[in-house]
Design a protein around this motif. Structure first.
Motif, PDB file in Angstrom:
ATOM      1  N   LEU A  34       0.816  -1.220   0.000  1.00  0.00           N
ATOM      2  CA  LEU A  34       0.000   0.000   0.000  1.00  0.00           C
ATOM      3  C   LEU A  34       0.849   1.269   0.000  1.00  0.00           C
ATOM      4  CD1 LEU A  34      -2.777  -1.063   2.522  1.00  0.00           C
ATOM      5  CD2 LEU A  34      -3.032  -0.774   0.053  1.00  0.00           C
ATOM      6  N   HIS A  35       2.105   1.127   0.412  1.00  0.00           N
ATOM      7  CA  HIS A  35       3.016   2.282   0.468  1.00  0.00           C
ATOM      8  C   HIS A  35       4.027   2.301  -0.679  1.00  0.00           C
ATOM      9  CE1 HIS A  35       1.493   3.687   4.305  1.00  0.00           C
ATOM     10  NE2 HIS A  35       1.421   2.430   4.661  1.00  0.00           N
ATOM     11  N   TYR A  36       3.915   1.338  -1.589  1.00  0.00           N
ATOM     12  CA  TYR A  36       4.831   1.269  -2.733  1.00  0.00           C
ATOM     13  C   TYR A  36       4.609   2.455  -3.666  1.00  0.00           C
ATOM     14  CZ  TYR A  36       6.542  -0.054  -7.330  1.00  0.00           C
ATOM     15  OH  TYR A  36       7.162  -0.045  -8.552  1.00  0.00           O
ATOM     16  N   ARG A  37       5.734   3.087  -4.060  1.00  0.00           N
ATOM     17  CA  ARG A  37       5.718   4.187  -5.032  1.00  0.00           C
ATOM     18  C   ARG A  37       6.559   3.750  -6.222  1.00  0.00           C
ATOM     19  NH1 ARG A  37       5.025   9.729  -2.671  1.00  0.00           N
ATOM     20  NH2 ARG A  37       4.485   9.440  -0.499  1.00  0.00           N
ATOM     21  N   PRO A  38       5.973   3.727  -7.419  1.00  0.00           N
ATOM     22  CA  PRO A  38       6.746   3.316  -8.599  1.00  0.00           C
ATOM     23  C   PRO A  38       7.959   4.211  -8.854  1.00  0.00           C
ATOM     24  CG  PRO A  38       4.408   3.461  -9.118  1.00  0.00           C
ATOM     25  CD  PRO A  38       4.587   4.008  -7.740  1.00  0.00           C
ATOM     26  N   GLY A  39       7.848   5.480  -8.524  1.00  0.00           N
ATOM     27  CA  GLY A  39       8.940   6.442  -8.696  1.00  0.00           C
ATOM     28  C   GLY A  39       8.924   7.433  -7.558  1.00  0.00           C
ATOM     29  N   LYS A  40       9.997   8.170  -7.426  1.00  0.00           N
ATOM     30  CA  LYS A  40      10.152   9.112  -6.313  1.00  0.00           C
ATOM     31  C   LYS A  40       9.003  10.117  -6.229  1.00  0.00           C
ATOM     32  CE  LYS A  40      13.374  12.450  -4.375  1.00  0.00           C
ATOM     33  NZ  LYS A  40      14.501  13.315  -4.629  1.00  0.00           N
ATOM     34  N   GLU A  41       8.533  10.595  -7.356  1.00  0.00           N
ATOM     35  CA  GLU A  41       7.474  11.612  -7.387  1.00  0.00           C
ATOM     36  C   GLU A  41       6.075  11.014  -7.487  1.00  0.00           C
ATOM     37  OE1 GLU A  41       8.042  14.871  -6.840  1.00  0.00           O
ATOM     38  OE2 GLU A  41      10.120  14.233  -6.515  1.00  0.00           O
ATOM     39  N   ASP A  42       5.968   9.697  -7.548  1.00  0.00           N
ATOM     40  CA  ASP A  42       4.668   9.043  -7.695  1.00  0.00           C
ATOM     41  C   ASP A  42       3.985   8.861  -6.350  1.00  0.00           C
ATOM     42  OD1 ASP A  42       4.993   8.766 -10.471  1.00  0.00           O
ATOM     43  OD2 ASP A  42       6.095   6.886 -10.209  1.00  0.00           O
ATOM     44  N   ASN A  43       2.671   8.740  -6.397  1.00  0.00           N
ATOM     45  CA  ASN A  43       1.888   8.502  -5.186  1.00  0.00           C
ATOM     46  C   ASN A  43       1.704   7.010  -4.964  1.00  0.00           C
ATOM     47  OD1 ASN A  43       1.426  11.241  -4.602  1.00  0.00           O
ATOM     48  ND2 ASN A  43      -0.254  11.302  -6.072  1.00  0.00           N
ATOM     49  N   SER A  44       1.729   6.623  -3.709  1.00  0.00           N
ATOM     50  CA  SER A  44       1.383   5.255  -3.332  1.00  0.00           C
ATOM     51  C   SER A  44      -0.136   5.161  -3.216  1.00  0.00           C
ATOM     52  CB  SER A  44       2.013   4.913  -1.984  1.00  0.00           C
ATOM     53  OG  SER A  44       1.429   5.709  -0.966  1.00  0.00           O
ATOM     54  N   HIS A 135     -13.781  12.421 -10.421  1.00  0.00           N
ATOM     55  CA  HIS A 135     -12.572  12.464  -9.597  1.00  0.00           C
ATOM     56  C   HIS A 135     -12.317  11.115  -8.925  1.00  0.00           C
ATOM     57  CE1 HIS A 135     -10.299  14.322  -5.988  1.00  0.00           C
ATOM     58  NE2 HIS A 135      -9.471  14.200  -6.983  1.00  0.00           N
ATOM     59  N   TYR A 136     -13.363  10.528  -8.355  1.00  0.00           N
ATOM     60  CA  TYR A 136     -13.187   9.254  -7.651  1.00  0.00           C
ATOM     61  C   TYR A 136     -12.953   8.099  -8.627  1.00  0.00           C
ATOM     62  CZ  TYR A 136     -14.895  12.181  -3.857  1.00  0.00           C
ATOM     63  OH  TYR A 136     -15.065  13.208  -2.956  1.00  0.00           O
ATOM     64  N   ALA A 137     -13.543   8.168  -9.817  1.00  0.00           N
ATOM     65  CA  ALA A 137     -13.267   7.145 -10.833  1.00  0.00           C
ATOM     66  C   ALA A 137     -11.797   7.202 -11.255  1.00  0.00           C
ATOM     67  CB  ALA A 137     -14.172   7.340 -12.049  1.00  0.00           C
ATOM     68  N   TYR A 138     -11.281   8.403 -11.427  1.00  0.00           N
ATOM     69  CA  TYR A 138      -9.881   8.614 -11.799  1.00  0.00           C
ATOM     70  C   TYR A 138      -8.948   7.974 -10.771  1.00  0.00           C
ATOM     71  CZ  TYR A 138      -5.590  11.415 -12.452  1.00  0.00           C
ATOM     72  OH  TYR A 138      -4.299  11.831 -12.613  1.00  0.00           O
ATOM     73  N   HIS A 139      -9.178   8.269  -9.505  1.00  0.00           N
ATOM     74  CA  HIS A 139      -8.291   7.736  -8.469  1.00  0.00           C
ATOM     75  C   HIS A 139      -8.514   6.246  -8.222  1.00  0.00           C
ATOM     76  CE1 HIS A 139      -6.258  11.405  -7.658  1.00  0.00           C
ATOM     77  NE2 HIS A 139      -7.349  12.041  -7.258  1.00  0.00           N
ATOM     78  N   THR A 140      -9.734   5.769  -8.395  1.00  0.00           N
ATOM     79  CA  THR A 140      -9.987   4.332  -8.290  1.00  0.00           C
ATOM     80  C   THR A 140      -9.189   3.590  -9.362  1.00  0.00           C
ATOM     81  OG1 THR A 140     -12.189   4.640  -7.360  1.00  0.00           O
ATOM     82  CG2 THR A 140     -11.774   2.549  -8.456  1.00  0.00           C
ATOM     83  N   GLY A 141      -9.156   4.137 -10.560  1.00  0.00           N
ATOM     84  CA  GLY A 141      -8.358   3.538 -11.634  1.00  0.00           C
ATOM     85  C   GLY A 141      -6.880   3.496 -11.281  1.00  0.00           C
ATOM     86  N   GLN A 142      -6.385   4.566 -10.655  1.00  0.00           N
ATOM     87  CA  GLN A 142      -4.985   4.581 -10.221  1.00  0.00           C
ATOM     88  C   GLN A 142      -4.723   3.486  -9.192  1.00  0.00           C
ATOM     89  OE1 GLN A 142      -4.802   8.670  -8.843  1.00  0.00           O
ATOM     90  NE2 GLN A 142      -3.467   9.216 -10.561  1.00  0.00           N
ATOM     91  N   ILE A 143      -5.623   3.349  -8.233  1.00  0.00           N
ATOM     92  CA  ILE A 143      -5.468   2.325  -7.193  1.00  0.00           C
ATOM     93  C   ILE A 143      -5.449   0.936  -7.819  1.00  0.00           C
ATOM     94  CG2 ILE A 143      -6.644   1.212  -5.234  1.00  0.00           C
ATOM     95  CD1 ILE A 143      -7.557   4.093  -4.401  1.00  0.00           C
ATOM     96  N   ALA A 144      -6.407   0.668  -8.707  1.00  0.00           N
ATOM     97  CA  ALA A 144      -6.483  -0.654  -9.342  1.00  0.00           C
ATOM     98  C   ALA A 144      -5.241  -0.915 -10.199  1.00  0.00           C
ATOM     99  CB  ALA A 144      -7.752  -0.767 -10.182  1.00  0.00           C
ATOM    100  N   TYR A 145      -4.801   0.094 -10.938  1.00  0.00           N
ATOM    101  CA  TYR A 145      -3.621  -0.082 -11.788  1.00  0.00           C
ATOM    102  C   TYR A 145      -2.371  -0.366 -10.951  1.00  0.00           C
ATOM    103  CZ  TYR A 145       0.055   0.675 -15.163  1.00  0.00           C
ATOM    104  OH  TYR A 145       1.168   0.500 -15.951  1.00  0.00           O
ATOM    105  N   LEU A 146      -2.178   0.403  -9.892  1.00  0.00           N
ATOM    106  CA  LEU A 146      -1.019   0.167  -9.018  1.00  0.00           C
ATOM    107  C   LEU A 146      -1.083  -1.222  -8.387  1.00  0.00           C
ATOM    108  CD1 LEU A 146      -0.469   3.574  -7.200  1.00  0.00           C
ATOM    109  CD2 LEU A 146       1.243   2.289  -8.475  1.00  0.00           C
TER     110      LEU A 146
END
Length: 179
Positions: A34-44, A135-146
């Motif tokens: 849950l805390h993994y960040r793909p890159g330094k500037e990316d969000n977990s 907005h929530y669909a956008y971030h849900t997609g980010q969560i699922a992709y990560l």
């Protein structure tokens, strides 16, 4: 059912769908993931959740009477990891969604055309809800992709798995013909 009532029910249904996708994604992960960040500037995922919760609380607290960007919100801090464990993260997640659904469940159909403000910009209630749906669909997609990226071959798909479209469609059309 009239259109405004249907809209509110459908908005709730879609928000529950987004919530479920994110939760099923997070269930497949451990605390470290849950805390993994793909890159330094990316969000977990943890940071995305913190941001979503802050947004939910700000936008949906006193929805009809106060600007959606509350003076007590510290948006910048949402992008610093403050929720350290999965339990704390999921508790915050639920509190954010509780705020959203409490507000939606108390809206009356005639209020959809009422004006509310977000950062001092006027929106009709229906527009403000649509804004949050996107907005929530956008971030849900980010969560699922990560989560999918982290799990790799062990990812449990929440939609139609690759190569299964034809079988799925056949099943759905057969189901419809029996109703």
């Amino acid at each position: 059912m009239d259109l405004p009532t249907h809209y509110l029910a459908n908005a709730r249904k879609e928000l529950l769908r987004f919530k479920g996708i994110a939760e099923k994604s997070m269930q497949q992960l451990n605390e470290e993931d849950l805390h993994y960040r793909p890159g330094k500037e990316d969000n977990s995922i943890a940071v995305i959740v913190q941001h979503m919760v802050g947004n939910m609380r700000s936008r949906f607290t006193n929805f009809l009477t106060e600007d959606g960007e509350k003076t007590w919100r510290n948006r910048e801090s949402e992008f610093e990891t403050t929720l350290q464990n999965k339990s704390e993260l999921l508790q915050a997640w639920e509190s954010g969604w509780d705020c959203v659904f409490h507000t939606l469940d108390n809206l009356k159909p005639h209020q959809l055309m009422q004006e509310v403000k977000i950062r001092n910009e006027a929106h009709l209630v229906i527009e403000a809800i649509n804004r949050q749906l996107a907005h929530y669909a956008y971030h849900t997609g980010q969560i699922a992709y990560l989560a999918k990226s982290i799990r790799g071959k062990d990812w449990e798909s929440m939609s139609i798995p690759k190569g299964e479209s034809e079988r799925f469609n056949k099943k759905m059309f057969e189901k419809g013909s029996r109703d």
